[in-house]
Structures are given as C-alpha cells and as structure tokens.
Design a protein around this motif. Sequence first.
Motif, PDB file in Angstrom:
ATOM      1  N   SER A   1       0.828  -1.209   0.000  1.00 30.95           N
ATOM      2  CA  SER A   1       0.000   0.000   0.000  1.00 30.95           C
ATOM      3  C   SER A   1       0.860   1.256   0.000  1.00 30.95           C
ATOM      4  O   SER A   1       0.505   2.271  -0.611  1.00 30.95           O
ATOM      5  CB  SER A   1      -0.954   0.008   1.204  1.00 30.95           C
ATOM      6  OG  SER A   1      -0.276   0.278   2.419  1.00 30.95           O
ATOM      7  N   ASP A   2       2.021   1.209   0.650  1.00 33.68           N
ATOM      8  CA  ASP A   2       2.931   2.349   0.636  1.00 33.68           C
ATOM      9  C   ASP A   2       3.467   2.598  -0.775  1.00 33.68           C
ATOM     10  O   ASP A   2       3.610   3.741  -1.209  1.00 33.68           O
ATOM     11  CB  ASP A   2       4.103   2.116   1.590  1.00 33.68           C
ATOM     12  CG  ASP A   2       3.693   2.167   3.049  1.00 33.68           C
ATOM     13  OD1 ASP A   2       2.652   2.778   3.351  1.00 33.68           O
ATOM     14  OD2 ASP A   2       4.411   1.584   3.883  1.00 33.68           O
ATOM     15  N   ALA A   3       3.764   1.498  -1.481  1.00 31.70           N
ATOM     16  CA  ALA A   3       4.258   1.637  -2.852  1.00 31.70           C
ATOM     17  C   ALA A   3       3.194   2.257  -3.750  1.00 31.70           C
ATOM     18  O   ALA A   3       3.489   3.136  -4.567  1.00 31.70           O
ATOM     19  CB  ALA A   3       4.674   0.269  -3.393  1.00 31.70           C
ATOM     20  N   VAL A   4       1.961   1.799  -3.599  1.00 35.61           N
ATOM     21  CA  VAL A   4       0.865   2.334  -4.409  1.00 35.61           C
ATOM     22  C   VAL A   4       0.647   3.815  -4.114  1.00 35.61           C
ATOM     23  O   VAL A   4       0.491   4.633  -5.020  1.00 35.61           O
ATOM     24  CB  VAL A   4      -0.436   1.546  -4.159  1.00 35.61           C
ATOM     25  CG1 VAL A   4      -1.607   2.201  -4.876  1.00 35.61           C
ATOM     26  CG2 VAL A   4      -0.279   0.100  -4.627  1.00 35.61           C
ATOM     27  N   SER A   5       0.662   4.163  -2.833  1.00 37.93           N
ATOM     28  CA  SER A   5       0.423   5.548  -2.444  1.00 37.93           C
ATOM     29  C   SER A   5       1.579   6.455  -2.848  1.00 37.93           C
ATOM     30  O   SER A   5       1.385   7.503  -3.452  1.00 37.93           O
ATOM     31  CB  SER A   5       0.205   5.630  -0.927  1.00 37.93           C
ATOM     32  OG  SER A   5       0.037   6.980  -0.523  1.00 37.93           O
ATOM     33  N   GLY A   6       2.795   6.027  -2.536  1.00 40.62           N
ATOM     34  CA  GLY A   6       3.940   6.904  -2.728  1.00 40.62           C
ATOM     35  C   GLY A   6       4.465   6.981  -4.146  1.00 40.62           C
ATOM     36  O   GLY A   6       4.916   8.034  -4.585  1.00 40.62           O
ATOM     37  N   ASP A   7       4.429   5.861  -4.866  1.00 42.09           N
ATOM     38  CA  ASP A   7       5.011   5.852  -6.207  1.00 42.09           C
ATOM     39  C   ASP A   7       3.960   5.853  -7.316  1.00 42.09           C
ATOM     40  O   ASP A   7       4.132   6.531  -8.319  1.00 42.09           O
ATOM     41  CB  ASP A   7       5.932   4.637  -6.381  1.00 42.09           C
ATOM     42  CG  ASP A   7       7.207   4.780  -5.578  1.00 42.09           C
ATOM     43  OD1 ASP A   7       7.789   5.868  -5.587  1.00 42.09           O
ATOM     44  OD2 ASP A   7       7.614   3.799  -4.916  1.00 42.09           O
ATOM     45  N   PHE A   8       2.883   5.101  -7.129  1.00 38.37           N
ATOM     46  CA  PHE A   8       1.900   5.049  -8.203  1.00 38.37           C
ATOM     47  C   PHE A   8       0.974   6.258  -8.203  1.00 38.37           C
ATOM     48  O   PHE A   8       0.920   7.011  -9.163  1.00 38.37           O
ATOM     49  CB  PHE A   8       1.071   3.774  -8.143  1.00 38.37           C
ATOM     50  CG  PHE A   8       0.083   3.711  -9.275  1.00 38.37           C
ATOM     51  CD1 PHE A   8       0.521   3.474 -10.562  1.00 38.37           C
ATOM     52  CD2 PHE A   8      -1.257   3.953  -9.069  1.00 38.37           C
ATOM     53  CE1 PHE A   8      -0.375   3.463 -11.631  1.00 38.37           C
ATOM     54  CE2 PHE A   8      -2.159   3.939 -10.123  1.00 38.37           C
ATOM     55  CZ  PHE A   8      -1.718   3.688 -11.406  1.00 38.37           C
ATOM     56  N   PHE A   9       0.221   6.465  -7.133  1.00 43.56           N
ATOM     57  CA  PHE A   9      -0.723   7.575  -7.123  1.00 43.56           C
ATOM     58  C   PHE A   9      -0.017   8.929  -7.191  1.00 43.56           C
ATOM     59  O   PHE A   9      -0.521   9.869  -7.801  1.00 43.56           O
ATOM     60  CB  PHE A   9      -1.617   7.513  -5.884  1.00 43.56           C
ATOM     61  CG  PHE A   9      -2.771   6.558  -6.018  1.00 43.56           C
ATOM     62  CD1 PHE A   9      -3.636   6.616  -7.101  1.00 43.56           C
ATOM     63  CD2 PHE A   9      -2.996   5.591  -5.054  1.00 43.56           C
ATOM     64  CE1 PHE A   9      -4.690   5.737  -7.229  1.00 43.56           C
ATOM     65  CE2 PHE A   9      -4.064   4.699  -5.162  1.00 43.56           C
ATOM     66  CZ  PHE A   9      -4.913   4.768  -6.249  1.00 43.56           C
ATOM     67  N   ALA A  10       1.152   9.045  -6.584  1.00 43.73           N
ATOM     68  CA  ALA A  10       1.846  10.330  -6.583  1.00 43.73           C
ATOM     69  C   ALA A  10       2.529  10.624  -7.912  1.00 43.73           C
ATOM     70  O   ALA A  10       2.562  11.775  -8.364  1.00 43.73           O
ATOM     71  CB  ALA A  10       2.880  10.362  -5.453  1.00 43.73           C
ATOM     72  N   ARG A  11       3.086   9.558  -8.571  1.00 48.41           N
ATOM     73  CA  ARG A  11       3.901   9.808  -9.762  1.00 48.41           C
ATOM     74  C   ARG A  11       3.544   8.951 -10.966  1.00 48.41           C
ATOM     75  O   ARG A  11       4.123   9.111 -12.044  1.00 48.41           O
ATOM     76  CB  ARG A  11       5.380   9.581  -9.413  1.00 48.41           C
ATOM     77  CG  ARG A  11       5.947  10.621  -8.459  1.00 48.41           C
ATOM     78  CD  ARG A  11       7.360  10.296  -8.056  1.00 48.41           C
ATOM     79  NE  ARG A  11       7.432   9.185  -7.122  1.00 48.41           N
ATOM     80  CZ  ARG A  11       7.211   9.295  -5.821  1.00 48.41           C
ATOM     81  NH1 ARG A  11       6.887  10.463  -5.303  1.00 48.41           N
ATOM     82  NH2 ARG A  11       7.304   8.252  -5.024  1.00 48.41           N
ATOM     83  N   GLY A  12       2.650   7.997 -10.795  1.00 46.27           N
ATOM     84  CA  GLY A  12       2.325   7.106 -11.896  1.00 46.27           C
ATOM     85  C   GLY A  12       3.438   6.136 -12.223  1.00 46.27           C
ATOM     86  O   GLY A  12       3.513   5.594 -13.329  1.00 46.27           O
ATOM     87  N   ASP A  13       4.329   5.883 -11.265  1.00 44.75           N
ATOM     88  CA  ASP A  13       5.509   5.041 -11.482  1.00 44.75           C
ATOM     89  C   ASP A  13       5.181   3.579 -11.192  1.00 44.75           C
ATOM     90  O   ASP A  13       4.777   3.234 -10.072  1.00 44.75           O
ATOM     91  CB  ASP A  13       6.638   5.521 -10.569  1.00 44.75           C
ATOM     92  CG  ASP A  13       7.951   4.792 -10.830  1.00 44.75           C
ATOM     93  OD1 ASP A  13       7.990   3.903 -11.696  1.00 44.75           O
ATOM     94  OD2 ASP A  13       8.945   5.121 -10.144  1.00 44.75           O
ATOM     95  N   ILE A  14       5.348   2.710 -12.200  1.00 44.90           N
ATOM     96  CA  ILE A  14       5.159   1.273 -11.980  1.00 44.90           C
ATOM     97  C   ILE A  14       6.440   0.505 -12.300  1.00 44.90           C
ATOM     98  O   ILE A  14       6.415  -0.698 -12.536  1.00 44.90           O
ATOM     99  CB  ILE A  14       3.995   0.715 -12.821  1.00 44.90           C
ATOM    100  CG1 ILE A  14       4.261   0.901 -14.319  1.00 44.90           C
ATOM    101  CG2 ILE A  14       2.672   1.352 -12.406  1.00 44.90           C
ATOM    102  CD1 ILE A  14       3.249   0.201 -15.213  1.00 44.90           C
ATOM    103  N   THR A  15       7.575   1.203 -12.277  1.00 45.38           N
ATOM    104  CA  THR A  15       8.844   0.576 -12.667  1.00 45.38           C
ATOM    105  C   THR A  15       9.716   0.170 -11.490  1.00 45.38           C
ATOM    106  O   THR A  15      10.663  -0.595 -11.668  1.00 45.38           O
ATOM    107  CB  THR A  15       9.655   1.529 -13.563  1.00 45.38           C
ATOM    108  OG1 THR A  15      10.020   2.701 -12.802  1.00 45.38           O
ATOM    109  CG2 THR A  15       8.838   1.957 -14.781  1.00 45.38           C
ATOM    110  N   LYS A  16       9.464   0.679 -10.300  1.00 46.74           N
ATOM    111  CA  LYS A  16      10.353   0.418  -9.178  1.00 46.74           C
ATOM    112  C   LYS A  16      10.293  -1.047  -8.748  1.00 46.74           C
ATOM    113  O   LYS A  16       9.266  -1.702  -8.829  1.00 46.74           O
ATOM    114  CB  LYS A  16      10.012   1.325  -7.995  1.00 46.74           C
ATOM    115  CG  LYS A  16      10.397   2.777  -8.215  1.00 46.74           C
ATOM    116  CD  LYS A  16      10.238   3.594  -6.950  1.00 46.74           C
ATOM    117  CE  LYS A  16      11.225   3.153  -5.865  1.00 46.74           C
ATOM    118  NZ  LYS A  16      11.172   4.066  -4.698  1.00 46.74           N
TER     119      LYS A  16
END
Length: 211
Positions: A163-178
């Motif tokens: 959930s932290d990854a979704v909140s911090g990287d996906f919803f904030a930046r649209g990043d699905i590469t990390k």
Amino acid sequence: MVIPFMKIAAVSVLTGMILTGCGGGSDNGMGAGSGYGQQQGAGQGEGSGSNIGYLRTNHANYSEHGSAVTPAPVKDAGTLSLTWIIDGKTETDAQMLADHIAFMDGKLKEGENPRAFDKLFLMEAYMKYNKYYTTSVERAGTTVVVTKNATNACAYKVISAHSDAVSGDFFARGDITKDYSSIAEAILADTACDAMRSDIETYIAQRQRGM
C-alpha cells in the motif's frame, strides 16, 4: 459492487477518527493493497481488464476522500487491516480503479504472479493465493472503498508495504517501474515471518523472473 453513500459516510467518519488518533494512519510498513503492475510470470503483457494503462495515465485524478491529497490507506496493526477511501474525478475514474483492483485480486487468487521480477509482489501473490488476506472493493459514485484484512502479522506487513508503494510511487507519480525486492527481503527477515519464511522463499525462487 455498488454501495450506498451512507456506508461511505460512516467509513469516512471512522477514517477521520483513526487519522486523528494515529498521526496520519501510516506506519510505513506494501492489495489496494492490490497489485498494480503489468501481468507477468504467466506469459502475458498487460492483462485485459487490468486497466493499468488508464490508471497510470490518469493517476493524478485520484485523491483521498474529501481532500486533494494523494490517496493513502488508514492502517490498523492491531486488527491487521487497512482501508483506502479514494475519490476519482469522475465515475469512470472510480469504476476503472475498482475494476482493476477486483481484476488483479482475481488473478492472484488464480495463482498468477504480476510483476514476477519483484519479490514484494511475489510475496503478496503468495499471501493471496494461500488466503492469508482478503480484499473488499466497493464503489459509490466517484468514491471507491478498499479494505484488506490479513490473518497474520507477516501478511499484514506485506499488504502494508504494498500500500505504501501504491500511495507513494503510483498515485503520486504514476511510477510502476520500481523494484521493491529489498523491502520484501527486510519483511522476510522479520520475526513475524519466521513460520512462513521457508515456504515464501521457495515460492519466490520458483517464480521470480527478470523484468
């Protein structure tokens, strides 16, 4: 599943109480909780029904219910649960998100392994396939409520970190590469996962693939 607005209002009140009492509700622990990467490990690209392309393009259309901030879950380590209340700008945004979460939940239940290069996503797949956590997705209008409940502390740490990854990287930046494999390794080393460690490591070793 469509739910009455009264239920969302009630959950919103509870969310506000938890946020006030817990200083923001995040314990930085990763179903949406749910997986958000492309389908991998099963010979697939982005799976039909995943909606990840739409969500990535429109990630900025989602906010925490009743505010303009990036969505984040309310976590409760005492009950091994977390709850997201997310607003989309439109009903289409909300429906696409709800459908994606339900789609990915179904794939995990079937034993598929999204983002098979990432140990954290493989851990989440292991937990879902073995029924160590449940996911509920409900929508009313532009609002989506996602609830995850774990059956043990190890599974809770996994869904919390996701959930932290979704909140911090996906919803904030649209990043699905990390790649969150280092986070998975830290969770695996935790005493909460002692009883499951060997099975999880075997699961990962058998399924992990290159990006």
